[in-house]
Design a protein around this motif. Sequence first.
Motif, PDB file in Angstrom:
ATOM      1  N   HIS A  27       0.747  -1.109   0.075  1.00  0.00           N
ATOM      2  CA  HIS A  27      -0.086   0.084  -0.029  1.00  0.00           C
ATOM      3  C   HIS A  27       0.819   1.421  -0.061  1.00  0.00           C
ATOM      4  CE1 HIS A  27      -1.637   3.345   2.252  1.00  0.00           C
ATOM      5  NE2 HIS A  27      -2.936   3.109   1.609  1.00  0.00           N
ATOM      6  N   THR A  28       0.472   2.494  -0.973  1.00  0.00           N
ATOM      7  CA  THR A  28       1.035   3.463  -0.814  1.00  0.00           C
ATOM      8  C   THR A  28       0.055   4.440  -1.046  1.00  0.00           C
ATOM      9  OG1 THR A  28       2.114   3.575  -3.060  1.00  0.00           O
ATOM     10  CG2 THR A  28       3.308   2.848  -1.428  1.00  0.00           C
ATOM     11  N   SER A  29      -0.972   4.024  -1.865  1.00  0.00           N
ATOM     12  CA  SER A  29      -1.943   5.130  -2.509  1.00  0.00           C
ATOM     13  C   SER A  29      -3.272   4.456  -2.796  1.00  0.00           C
ATOM     14  CB  SER A  29      -1.455   5.923  -3.819  1.00  0.00           C
ATOM     15  OG  SER A  29      -2.565   6.367  -4.641  1.00  0.00           O
ATOM     16  N   TYR A  30      -4.209   4.876  -1.995  1.00  0.00           N
ATOM     17  CA  TYR A  30      -5.628   4.408  -2.258  1.00  0.00           C
ATOM     18  C   TYR A  30      -6.233   4.637  -3.568  1.00  0.00           C
ATOM     19  CZ  TYR A  30      -6.446   2.690   2.818  1.00  0.00           C
ATOM     20  OH  TYR A  30      -6.247   2.027   3.792  1.00  0.00           O
ATOM     21  N   ASN A  31      -5.711   5.633  -4.179  1.00  0.00           N
ATOM     22  CA  ASN A  31      -6.269   5.986  -5.365  1.00  0.00           C
ATOM     23  C   ASN A  31      -5.738   4.858  -6.442  1.00  0.00           C
ATOM     24  OD1 ASN A  31      -7.399   9.241  -5.639  1.00  0.00           O
ATOM     25  ND2 ASN A  31      -5.635   9.132  -4.089  1.00  0.00           N
ATOM     26  N   GLU A  32      -4.442   4.394  -6.252  1.00  0.00           N
ATOM     27  CA  GLU A  32      -3.963   3.410  -7.133  1.00  0.00           C
ATOM     28  C   GLU A  32      -4.569   2.301  -6.838  1.00  0.00           C
ATOM     29  OE1 GLU A  32       0.018   3.678  -8.346  1.00  0.00           O
ATOM     30  OE2 GLU A  32       0.230   5.709  -7.548  1.00  0.00           O
ATOM     31  N   LEU A  33      -4.638   1.910  -5.545  1.00  0.00           N
ATOM     32  CA  LEU A  33      -5.278   0.608  -5.188  1.00  0.00           C
ATOM     33  C   LEU A  33      -6.683   0.458  -5.586  1.00  0.00           C
ATOM     34  CD1 LEU A  33      -5.031  -1.957  -3.461  1.00  0.00           C
ATOM     35  CD2 LEU A  33      -5.447  -0.770  -1.426  1.00  0.00           C
ATOM     36  N   ASN A  68      -8.278  17.516   3.087  1.00  0.00           N
ATOM     37  CA  ASN A  68      -7.232  17.717   4.271  1.00  0.00           C
ATOM     38  C   ASN A  68      -6.151  16.621   3.903  1.00  0.00           C
ATOM     39  OD1 ASN A  68      -8.733  15.612   4.970  1.00  0.00           O
ATOM     40  ND2 ASN A  68      -8.526  16.064   7.428  1.00  0.00           N
ATOM     41  N   GLY A  69      -6.180  15.737   2.776  1.00  0.00           N
ATOM     42  CA  GLY A  69      -5.262  14.728   2.615  1.00  0.00           C
ATOM     43  C   GLY A  69      -5.520  13.495   3.150  1.00  0.00           C
ATOM     44  N   LEU A  70      -6.583  13.128   3.708  1.00  0.00           N
ATOM     45  CA  LEU A  70      -6.793  11.974   4.439  1.00  0.00           C
ATOM     46  C   LEU A  70      -7.781  11.309   3.283  1.00  0.00           C
ATOM     47  CD1 LEU A  70      -7.022  10.311   7.087  1.00  0.00           C
ATOM     48  CD2 LEU A  70      -9.461  11.214   7.273  1.00  0.00           C
ATOM     49  N   ASP A  71      -7.375   9.864   2.971  1.00  0.00           N
ATOM     50  CA  ASP A  71      -7.671   8.822   2.098  1.00  0.00           C
ATOM     51  C   ASP A  71      -8.772   7.895   2.641  1.00  0.00           C
ATOM     52  OD1 ASP A  71      -6.484  10.153   0.044  1.00  0.00           O
ATOM     53  OD2 ASP A  71      -4.495   8.681   0.120  1.00  0.00           O
ATOM     54  N   TYR A  95      -0.180   4.921   8.222  1.00  0.00           N
ATOM     55  CA  TYR A  95      -0.859   4.255   9.205  1.00  0.00           C
ATOM     56  C   TYR A  95      -2.287   4.122   8.720  1.00  0.00           C
ATOM     57  CZ  TYR A  95       2.818   5.833  12.520  1.00  0.00           C
ATOM     58  OH  TYR A  95       3.897   6.000  13.279  1.00  0.00           O
ATOM     59  N   VAL A  96      -2.905   3.261   9.096  1.00  0.00           N
ATOM     60  CA  VAL A  96      -4.082   2.602   8.587  1.00  0.00           C
ATOM     61  C   VAL A  96      -5.033   2.287   9.942  1.00  0.00           C
ATOM     62  CG1 VAL A  96      -5.488   0.986   7.374  1.00  0.00           C
ATOM     63  CG2 VAL A  96      -3.179   1.765   6.339  1.00  0.00           C
ATOM     64  N   ILE A  97      -6.286   2.699   9.907  1.00  0.00           N
ATOM     65  CA  ILE A  97      -7.386   2.471  10.645  1.00  0.00           C
ATOM     66  C   ILE A  97      -8.644   1.802   9.830  1.00  0.00           C
ATOM     67  CG2 ILE A  97      -9.237   3.281  11.998  1.00  0.00           C
ATOM     68  CD1 ILE A  97      -7.358   5.445  13.397  1.00  0.00           C
ATOM     69  N   TYR A 136     -11.603   2.021   5.667  1.00  0.00           N
ATOM     70  CA  TYR A 136     -10.280   2.121   5.592  1.00  0.00           C
ATOM     71  C   TYR A 136     -10.031   3.567   5.574  1.00  0.00           C
ATOM     72  CZ  TYR A 136      -9.584  -2.860   4.948  1.00  0.00           C
ATOM     73  OH  TYR A 136      -9.620  -4.110   4.981  1.00  0.00           O
ATOM     74  N   LEU A 137      -9.027   4.041   6.699  1.00  0.00           N
ATOM     75  CA  LEU A 137      -8.606   5.265   6.603  1.00  0.00           C
ATOM     76  C   LEU A 137      -7.087   5.270   6.701  1.00  0.00           C
ATOM     77  CD1 LEU A 137     -10.718   6.684   9.583  1.00  0.00           C
ATOM     78  CD2 LEU A 137     -11.267   6.862   7.250  1.00  0.00           C
ATOM     79  N   SER A 138      -6.674   6.142   5.737  1.00  0.00           N
ATOM     80  CA  SER A 138      -5.189   6.055   5.385  1.00  0.00           C
ATOM     81  C   SER A 138      -4.613   7.435   5.723  1.00  0.00           C
ATOM     82  CB  SER A 138      -4.802   5.463   4.109  1.00  0.00           C
ATOM     83  OG  SER A 138      -3.398   5.795   3.933  1.00  0.00           O
ATOM     84  N   PHE A 139      -3.278   7.431   6.407  1.00  0.00           N
ATOM     85  CA  PHE A 139      -2.722   8.909   6.430  1.00  0.00           C
ATOM     86  C   PHE A 139      -1.176   8.631   7.034  1.00  0.00           C
ATOM     87  CE2 PHE A 139      -5.023   7.297  10.195  1.00  0.00           C
ATOM     88  CZ  PHE A 139      -4.275   7.211  11.231  1.00  0.00           C
ATOM     89  N   THR A 140      -0.462   9.659   6.635  1.00  0.00           N
ATOM     90  CA  THR A 140       0.922   9.643   6.699  1.00  0.00           C
ATOM     91  C   THR A 140       1.236   9.997   8.012  1.00  0.00           C
ATOM     92  OG1 THR A 140       1.066  11.931   6.128  1.00  0.00           O
ATOM     93  CG2 THR A 140       1.306  10.035   4.378  1.00  0.00           C
ATOM     94  N   LYS A 141       2.599  10.036   8.509  1.00  0.00           N
ATOM     95  CA  LYS A 141       3.099  10.410   9.938  1.00  0.00           C
ATOM     96  C   LYS A 141       2.834  11.919  10.046  1.00  0.00           C
ATOM     97  CE  LYS A 141       7.394  10.529  10.820  1.00  0.00           C
ATOM     98  NZ  LYS A 141       9.106  10.148  11.102  1.00  0.00           N
TER      99      LYS A 141
END
Length: 219
Positions: A27-33, A68-71, A95-97, A136-141
């Motif tokens: 995983h790096t990008s939910y858009n591509e996934l 705000n950058g949250l995928d 990180y992923v929730i 699924y919520l994905s966000f960077t440090k």
Amino acid sequence: KNIVFQQGVIRLNIYKTVALIKIEYTHTSYNELFRLISKELKLKVKNNVGVVPPSLGEGIVQLINLYNGLDILIFDYLLNEDILYHRKKSNRDIYVIRIDDTPDQKDDVKSAMFFSHISKELFYMTPAKSRSRNIYLSFTKEWLFEFLVNEPQGELLFTSVLMKAPLYYYELIDSEYRRLMHDVMQAKNDDDFGKFKLYNRVMAILERFFVRYYRKISE
């Protein structure tokens, strides 16, 4: 079928047998996934909502990018085959929730919320003939720091999350989490009010989770 994508640092391999679809990815990008899953599952996509074809089952997979950058990825489907998702390890600080709402709960299957870093390998099965509802919520440090820094004791909480994060953390969801999850899944993302409601519900989920998480790791 085995497909390996090198571009964008995502690798997605799909192996299909009579009774199982296995999806492996880094995983790096939910858009591509989202695009890759939509392609391989033959979802009919419009406005970032992929509809499951009748030959495979029913339901949707939806991608949401908040300003705000949250995928966010939403799964709400019932499929005719088991799907095994395998997230491989990554060296990126993401990180992923994940929130699972299980309609038919059993002793070994409960509605729960999971928190992990993508450096940790993860397997997740969605059984055939069973309704799956997940967010699924994905966000960077960096995103997490900006989210927490203005809160009381925010820098301490941020440090605690980074230093004490377990390999895999989960908690059972209650009626409040379920209400917020329902609002997110029902929110319309095609107008200003819908986006405003969606943003507020997602932020409420994150705030509630991290307050409870901080209390837990501080015990």
